[in-house]
Design a protein around this motif. Structure first.
Motif, PDB file in Angstrom:
ATOM      1  N   ASP A  18       0.838  -1.205   0.000  1.00 44.98           N
ATOM      2  CA  ASP A  18       0.000   0.000   0.000  1.00 44.98           C
ATOM      3  C   ASP A  18       0.874   1.256   0.000  1.00 44.98           C
ATOM      4  OD1 ASP A  18      -2.332  -1.419  -0.046  1.00 44.98           O
ATOM      5  OD2 ASP A  18      -2.738  -1.247   2.105  1.00 44.98           O
ATOM      6  N   ARG A  19       1.939   1.230   0.800  1.00 40.89           N
ATOM      7  CA  ARG A  19       2.848   2.363   0.829  1.00 40.89           C
ATOM      8  C   ARG A  19       3.613   2.483  -0.481  1.00 40.89           C
ATOM      9  NH1 ARG A  19       5.016   0.594   6.646  1.00 40.89           N
ATOM     10  NH2 ARG A  19       3.765  -1.204   6.079  1.00 40.89           N
ATOM     11  N   LEU A  22       1.740   4.345  -3.131  1.00 37.88           N
ATOM     12  CA  LEU A  22       1.838   5.798  -3.035  1.00 37.88           C
ATOM     13  C   LEU A  22       3.162   6.295  -3.588  1.00 37.88           C
ATOM     14  CD1 LEU A  22       0.328   6.928   0.395  1.00 37.88           C
ATOM     15  CD2 LEU A  22      -0.585   7.254  -1.899  1.00 37.88           C
ATOM     16  N   ARG A  25       2.921   6.145  -7.305  1.00 37.39           N
ATOM     17  CA  ARG A  25       2.072   7.215  -7.819  1.00 37.39           C
ATOM     18  C   ARG A  25       2.858   8.521  -7.911  1.00 37.39           C
ATOM     19  NH1 ARG A  25      -1.845   9.240 -10.974  1.00 37.39           N
ATOM     20  NH2 ARG A  25      -3.213  10.750  -9.934  1.00 37.39           N
ATOM     21  N   SER A  26       3.648   8.806  -6.874  1.00 35.63           N
ATOM     22  CA  SER A  26       4.418  10.050  -6.877  1.00 35.63           C
ATOM     23  C   SER A  26       5.524  10.021  -7.928  1.00 35.63           C
ATOM     24  CB  SER A  26       4.995  10.318  -5.484  1.00 35.63           C
ATOM     25  OG  SER A  26       6.031   9.412  -5.142  1.00 35.63           O
ATOM     26  N   VAL A 130       7.603   9.411  -0.277  1.00 31.83           N
ATOM     27  CA  VAL A 130       7.009   9.853  -1.541  1.00 31.83           C
ATOM     28  C   VAL A 130       7.803  11.048  -2.054  1.00 31.83           C
ATOM     29  CG1 VAL A 130       4.673   9.042  -1.048  1.00 31.83           C
ATOM     30  CG2 VAL A 130       5.326  11.367  -0.381  1.00 31.83           C
ATOM     31  N   LEU A 297      -1.709   7.664   5.640  1.00 33.14           N
ATOM     32  CA  LEU A 297      -1.629   7.291   4.227  1.00 33.14           C
ATOM     33  C   LEU A 297      -2.630   8.085   3.402  1.00 33.14           C
ATOM     34  CD1 LEU A 297      -1.170   3.409   4.100  1.00 33.14           C
ATOM     35  CD2 LEU A 297       0.407   5.147   3.290  1.00 33.14           C
ATOM     36  N   SER A 298      -3.832   8.217   3.910  1.00 31.43           N
ATOM     37  CA  SER A 298      -4.852   8.976   3.200  1.00 31.43           C
ATOM     38  C   SER A 298      -4.437  10.432   3.041  1.00 31.43           C
ATOM     39  CB  SER A 298      -6.184   8.879   3.958  1.00 31.43           C
ATOM     40  OG  SER A 298      -7.179   9.661   3.340  1.00 31.43           O
ATOM     41  N   ARG A 301      -1.753  10.656   0.412  1.00 33.23           N
ATOM     42  CA  ARG A 301      -2.366  10.491  -0.920  1.00 33.23           C
ATOM     43  C   ARG A 301      -3.013  11.791  -1.374  1.00 33.23           C
ATOM     44  NH1 ARG A 301      -5.185   6.615   0.391  1.00 33.23           N
ATOM     45  NH2 ARG A 301      -3.802   4.932  -0.259  1.00 33.23           N
ATOM     46  N   GLN A 302      -3.727  12.443  -0.479  1.00 31.83           N
ATOM     47  CA  GLN A 302      -4.347  13.716  -0.820  1.00 31.83           C
ATOM     48  C   GLN A 302      -3.294  14.773  -1.144  1.00 31.83           C
ATOM     49  OE1 GLN A 302      -7.078  14.863   2.302  1.00 31.83           O
ATOM     50  NE2 GLN A 302      -8.050  12.843   2.340  1.00 31.83           N
ATOM     51  N   GLU A 305      -2.121  14.093  -4.739  1.00 27.82           N
ATOM     52  CA  GLU A 305      -3.132  14.472  -5.715  1.00 27.82           C
ATOM     53  C   GLU A 305      -3.300  15.983  -5.778  1.00 27.82           C
ATOM     54  OE1 GLU A 305      -4.173  12.382  -7.784  1.00 27.82           O
ATOM     55  OE2 GLU A 305      -3.336  10.629  -6.761  1.00 27.82           O
TER      56      GLU A 305
END
Length: 312
Positions: A18-19, A22, A25-26, A130, A297-298, A301-302, A305
């Motif tokens: 999960d980490r 992220l 994604r970055s 990240v 984590l949330s 993520r925000q 984004e």
């Protein structure tokens, strides 16, 4: 002097996916042209492929392809032994390499990934980190190398815990340096850390020459070690200073959250990471250990984004 080539290097396992998602994604959005070499525990590889197999930036290598067979076997056994503390204690005392586990395996795997990456400079980055700002080859050249092309070895002054004092002492012994060098080691390698593939190769050769055996086995015999303290010890006491620069990290390099923060402190860290001139990396390594990290984590993520939305 010609520009260096760069790669990211990470060692991971199933519980980190999960980490890692992220982190990926970055990197996909902020460093799309930089390859990412990832070591994956062999038994977790099918789940890794299902989740990350379509990512063209990734070159994934199995832990079984990176470690000698005896170390890979010890790593696999440790997953079972760790479930029962008495069994782990027994294996530590009795079995050859019974103390060798996934944590130690990941550190060796990072070294080997640096050597296999083909890049001149690797940025060794854990799944807890990240990237928060865009980078390209020119920016990485400035962040990772001095004007004369010497790779930076980022070091910062801290008070070493007993665990890391042992790791530094083991690195000094591994490289057959005078014992006094352990007391001279003033600080820690920063995370993420910068590793030169050429320096890493010379360090590996120095370990093998000093111990008359393969470097991974020699390191594993230490029972506890830190990959970045080993690299830093080599850079500080053995590597020619014309080929490496020992420097303090700049404020723009990374924001580290080492301890579980209060809600206010965590928000302050997020705000700093979100700033246009904030750090390039956001490292929450310790916050995720023994901590309910769903909310952080949330929030991260925000953050990613929001930074992406602001870039368009």
């Amino acid at each position: 002097m010609a520009a260096n080539s760069f790669a990211f290097v990470t060692s991971t396992h199933g519980r980190d996916f999960d980490r890692l998602a992220l982190l990926r994604r970055s990197l996909q959005r902020f460093a799309p042209g930089v390859p990412h070499f990832i070591a994956v525990d062999s038994e977790d590889f099918p789940a890794f492929q299902q989740r990350f197999g379509d990512d063209p930036q990734i070159t994934a290598l199995l832990m079984s392809d990176l470690l000698p067979e005896k170390l890979e076997s010890a790593r696999r056994r440790s997953r079972f032994f760790h479930k029962l503390k008495p069994m782990w204690s027994f294996s530590y005392r009795v079995l050859p390499l019974g103390y060798f586990d996934g944590y130690l395996a990941q550190q060796l795997a990072k070294f080997e990934l640096v050597r296999r990456s083909g890049a001149d400079i690797a940025i060794v980055i854990d799944s807890d980190v990240v990237l928060t700002r865009p980078v390209d080859a020119q920016i990485l050249q400035g962040l990772c190398c001095l004007a004369d092309g010497r790779p930076r070895c980022l070091m910062t002054e801290i008070t070493l815990t007993p665990q890391y004092q042992r790791s530094v002492a083991n690195a000094v012994d591994l490289l057959k340096l005078p014992a006094d060098c352990a007391r001279q080691h003033y600080g820690a390698i920063f995370m993420p850390y910068i590793a030169s593939r050429a320096i890493m190769q010379r360090m590996v050769e120095a370990i093998e020459a000093a111990n008359a055996e393969p470097w991974m086995i020699a390191m594993a015999r230490c029972k506890t070690y830190s990959e970045f303290y080993t690299y830093g010890t080599y850079c500080r006491f053995i590597e020619d200073r014309s080929r490496v620069a020992l420097v303090e990290p700049t404020e723009e390099w990374t924001l580290n959250v080492w301890d579980t923060p209060s809600a206010e402190a965590f928000q302050q860290a997020l705000d700093r990471a979100a700033a246009p001139t904030g750090p390039y990396f956001f490292n929450l390594q310790s916050i995720f250990k023994g901590f309910n990290y769903n909310e952080p984590l949330s929030a991260v993520r925000q953050l990613i984004e929001r930074k992406l939305d602001g870039a368009h």
